[in-house]
Design an enzyme around this catalytic site. Structure first.
Site, PDB file in Angstrom:
ATOM      1  N   CYS A  74       3.805 -24.029  14.759  1.00  0.00           N
ATOM      2  CA  CYS A  74       2.633 -24.396  13.970  1.00  0.00           C
ATOM      3  C   CYS A  74       1.780 -25.456  14.664  1.00  0.00           C
ATOM      4  O   CYS A  74       0.650 -25.714  14.269  1.00  0.00           O
ATOM      5  CB  CYS A  74       3.039 -24.854  12.573  1.00  0.00           C
ATOM      6  SG  CYS A  74       4.403 -25.957  12.577  1.00  0.00           S
ATOM      7  N   SER A 107      12.936 -21.670   2.815  1.00  0.00           N
ATOM      8  CA  SER A 107      11.860 -20.695   3.029  1.00  0.00           C
ATOM      9  C   SER A 107      12.492 -19.375   3.452  1.00  0.00           C
ATOM     10  O   SER A 107      13.301 -19.340   4.385  1.00  0.00           O
ATOM     11  CB  SER A 107      10.929 -21.223   4.127  1.00  0.00           C
ATOM     12  OG  SER A 107       9.952 -20.259   4.417  1.00  0.00           O
TER      13      SER A 107
HETATM   14  N1  PLP Z   1       9.864 -27.222   7.062  1.00  0.00           N
HETATM   15  C1  PLP Z   1      10.345 -26.862   8.257  1.00  0.00           C
HETATM   16  C2  PLP Z   1      11.444 -27.666   8.888  1.00  0.00           C
HETATM   17  C3  PLP Z   1       9.821 -25.751   8.930  1.00  0.00           C
HETATM   18  O1  PLP Z   1      10.290 -25.412  10.126  1.00  0.00           O
HETATM   19  C4  PLP Z   1       8.766 -25.028   8.308  1.00  0.00           C
HETATM   20  C5  PLP Z   1       8.123 -23.899   8.999  1.00  0.00           C
HETATM   21  O2  PLP Z   1       7.944 -23.870  10.198  1.00  0.00           O
HETATM   22  C6  PLP Z   1       8.323 -25.432   7.044  1.00  0.00           C
HETATM   23  C7  PLP Z   1       8.883 -26.542   6.456  1.00  0.00           C
HETATM   24  C8  PLP Z   1       7.218 -24.697   6.342  1.00  0.00           C
HETATM   25  O3  PLP Z   1       7.734 -23.530   5.720  1.00  0.00           O
HETATM   26  P1  PLP Z   1       6.739 -22.330   5.290  1.00  0.00           P
HETATM   27  O4  PLP Z   1       6.310 -21.670   6.550  1.00  0.00           O
HETATM   28  O5  PLP Z   1       7.591 -21.426   4.442  1.00  0.00           O
HETATM   29  O6  PLP Z   1       5.631 -22.936   4.526  1.00  0.00           O
END
Ligand code: PLP
Length: 399
Positions: free
Chosen positions: A323, A197
């Protein structure tokens, strides 16, 4: 504000902003258009694909741009399951995955797939021997993240890559927290699918990618104009892609220097907290952890209150994962690591980035002990007051 929340997101690097601007002003053509303007934009998209591929030692054709980490994880898991359902029904993932992995897996379990969650030890590490024991003849997919977002523990992904190589199982790893922070070589890692990301590595939000090793078949989630080799329909987010490419280039050039700086700052913070605050537990692995990642559980406090009090003092941190912040449920990661509900709600994550300074650490270390002891002192008195008031109310009721 002092920003200590780089695991949640990062500010765009100035070179990233500069690279993106023309694509929001003059170079707005659709990269699929056949005129000159469209072709120029296509070239920029393909250059960015090369830059992202270069960061992880992949072939540019193996990069599928998505709207971010969440979509890339969904494409990896659901796309693999739908394309390989004749091969098997069994998927293994670690219990400490991000929700962007656990939720698509929950969806797949509703579609008839069997999901096995791999336990972790008290440092958040999976056991490769236990993983071996869980593999069944119908296991077709394993998903274990490269490093955990809440506690920073780095998983033994190369060992897992070795394991799947002999068995013909597809291996996906969520590298959202490690891309741009640790060196990644998909060949050495032995993974077939890898998620990145951009906004965690000084790039823009709303863009990411899935590395798909040549020969791995995936079922697309989005159907339409056939962009991204038929794997992700929709007009490309050109400015985002260009910014992502630039972020990958900048991170590759600075990785070693940043990693050195962030490891030093991380260790300073861990030692500083351990020295100053009794009843502070470092969560996650002490050595195998992300540079710049510090996470603690403080006995007797609620992380929401610590985050709030630090915010009042001008410091931005998270309680566990950003989140999860609106929910008051204890972190599934800390629960899987064996923490009690109470300690799992007392977790604080301080995640550092390239802009942070020693002076900011000094200030943080100077105010945190007072905040923790204040909350510890206030809590019992507050609870006692509440109990007395409730008792008083009850007496009034029966009078
Ligand atoms: N995977 C992990 C380990 C993350 O820390 C995050 C975001 O906090 C994501 C996936 C999700 O990514 P995105 O925010 O780009 O959808």
């Amino acid at each position: 504000m002092i920003y200590f929340d780089h695991a949640a997101t990062t500010a765009c690097h100035p070179e990233v902003v500069e690279a993106m601007l023309p694509f929001m002003q003059n170079q707005y053509a659709n990269p699929s258009s056949l005129h000159r303007l469209g072709k120029e934009v296509r070239l920029a998209v393909e250059k960015a694909r090369e830059e992202v591929a270069d960061l992880i030692n992949a072939d540019p054709q193996e990069i599928v741009f998505t709207s971010g980490g969440t979509e890339a994880n969904n494409l990896a898991l659901i796309g693999t399951a739908y394309a390989n359902w004749l091969r098997g029904k069994h998927i293994i993932a670690s219990a400490v995955e991000h929700k962007a992995v656990l939720e698509p897996l929950r969806y797949l379990s509703e579609q008839g797939f069997a999901i096995d969650l791999l336990p972790v030890d008290e440092a958040g590490m999976v056991d490769v021997e236990e993983l071996k024991r869980k593999i069944r003849p119908d296991t077709f997919l394993i998903s274990v993240m490269h490093a955990n977002n809440e506690v920073g523990t780095i998983q033994p992904v190369e060992e897992i890559g070795e394991l799947v190589r002999e068995r013909g199982i597809i291996f996906h790893t969520d590298a959202v927290q490690t891309a741009g922070r640790l060196p990644i070589d998909v060949q050495k890692m032995g993974c077939h699918l890898l998620t990145i990301s951009a906004h965690k590595m000084y790039g823009p939000k709303g863009i990411g990618c899935l590395y798909v090793k040549k020969g791995v078949s995936l079922h697309p989630l989005l159907h339409g104009g056939g962009q991204e080799n038929g794997l992700r329909a929709g007009t490309e987010n050109v400015a985002g892609i260009v910014g992502f490419g630039k972020a990958a280039k900048v991170c590759k050039a600075c990785l070693e220097a940043w990693s050195w700086q962030l490891t030093y700052m991380r260790d300073r913070l861990i030692e500083g907290i351990n020295e100053r605050i009794p009843g502070a537990y470092l969560t996650g692995h002490r050595a195998n952890r992300l540079p710049g990642h510090v996470s603690f559980a403080f006995v007797g406090v609620d992380s929401h209150e610590v985050v709030q009090m630090l915010d009042d003092k001008g410091i931005a941190v998270s309680g566990g994962a950003a989140c999860n912040a609106p929910t008051s449920s204890p972190s599934h990661v800390l629960k899987a690591m064996g923490y009690s509900d109470e300690l799992a709600k007392a977790a604080l994550r301080i995640s550092l980035g390239r802009e942070n300074t020693d002076e900011e650490l000094d200030y943080f270390l100077a105010i945190l002990p007072d905040i923790i002891s204040l909350l510890r002192d206030v809590r019992p008195a507050f609870m006692k007051n509440m109990e007395e008031r409730m008792w008083q109310d009850r007496r009034d009721l029966y009078r």
